[in-house]
Scaffold this active site. Structure first.
Site, short mmCIF file in Angstrom:
data_model
loop_
_atom_site.label_atom_id
_atom_site.label_comp_id
_atom_site.label_asym_id
_atom_site.label_seq_id
_atom_site.Cartn_x
_atom_site.Cartn_y
_atom_site.Cartn_z
N TYR A 1 25.61 61.91 -68.84
CA TYR A 1 25.04 62.88 -69.78
C TYR A 1 23.55 62.60 -69.88
CZ TYR A 1 23.84 65.21 -74.14
OH TYR A 1 23.25 66.00 -75.09
N HIS B 1 22.60 69.27 -72.54
CA HIS B 1 22.44 70.40 -73.44
C HIS B 1 20.98 70.86 -73.41
CE1 HIS B 1 25.96 68.27 -75.13
NE2 HIS B 1 26.40 69.48 -75.39
#
Length: 172
Positions: free
Chosen positions: A85, A123
């Protein structure tokens, strides 16, 4: 970066002794304030978190300045596979367009390939077209929209961008 100056880019690991540089960069680069868990995850990720130092030189002096960073977290998926991530990737505005962000992302993609990590995601705020286009150049795709992901920034929505990595297309 004209004016007779030459520069070199150095990727440096984040450790306890220089984590303050990452904190300072994040304060300037991002509208979000990161908690202690973010920095613990960044430190725990080892080579997946890097600071970029620009080494400047001309005939009169040498200097270096920390101009960007990438911070990742390693996550275990069901079944035991690891995915990466990207918590943050940023370069100070005066130093954008020099290939620094590309070098940071390629560094992490290369590590994923070497360690047989097949998924990387992040994100991005839905109005951050520059970031979305940057990641799409590397084969990331929008895989989800999350409403009200962010607090205290507008718009609060984000896209999840994901790249599946195979041995034949790590940097494509």
């Amino acid at each position: 970066m004209g004016g007779g100056r030459e520069f070199a880019i150095s990727l440096d690991g984040v450790r306890d002794k220089n984590v303050m540089q990452l904190k300072k960069l994040n304060t300037v680069l991002f509208p979000v304030r990161y908690n202690d868990k973010y920095y613990a995850d960044a430190l725990a990720s080892g080579d997946f978190t890097k600071l970029v130092t620009l080494l400047l030189s001309n005939s009169a002096y040498y200097s270096d300045i920390c101009v960007g960073s990438i911070a990742c977290r390693l996550e275990k998926k069901e079944g035991g596979a690891i995915r990466v991530y990207i918590m943050t990737l940023g370069v100070l505005a005066p130093y954008r367009g020099l290939g620094i962000g590309t070098r940071l992302l390629n560094h992490v993609l290369d590590l994923c390939l070497k360690q047989n990590i097949q998924e990387i995601y992040l994100h991005v705020q839905t109005n951050n077209d520059d970031a979305i286009n940057f990641y799409k150049k590397f084969g990331f795709e929008i895989t989800e929209t999350i409403k009200n992901y962010y607090t205290n920034i507008d718009p609060p929505d984000c896209f999840v961008l994901t790249k599946l990595i195979t041995t034949s297309q790590a940097n494509k």
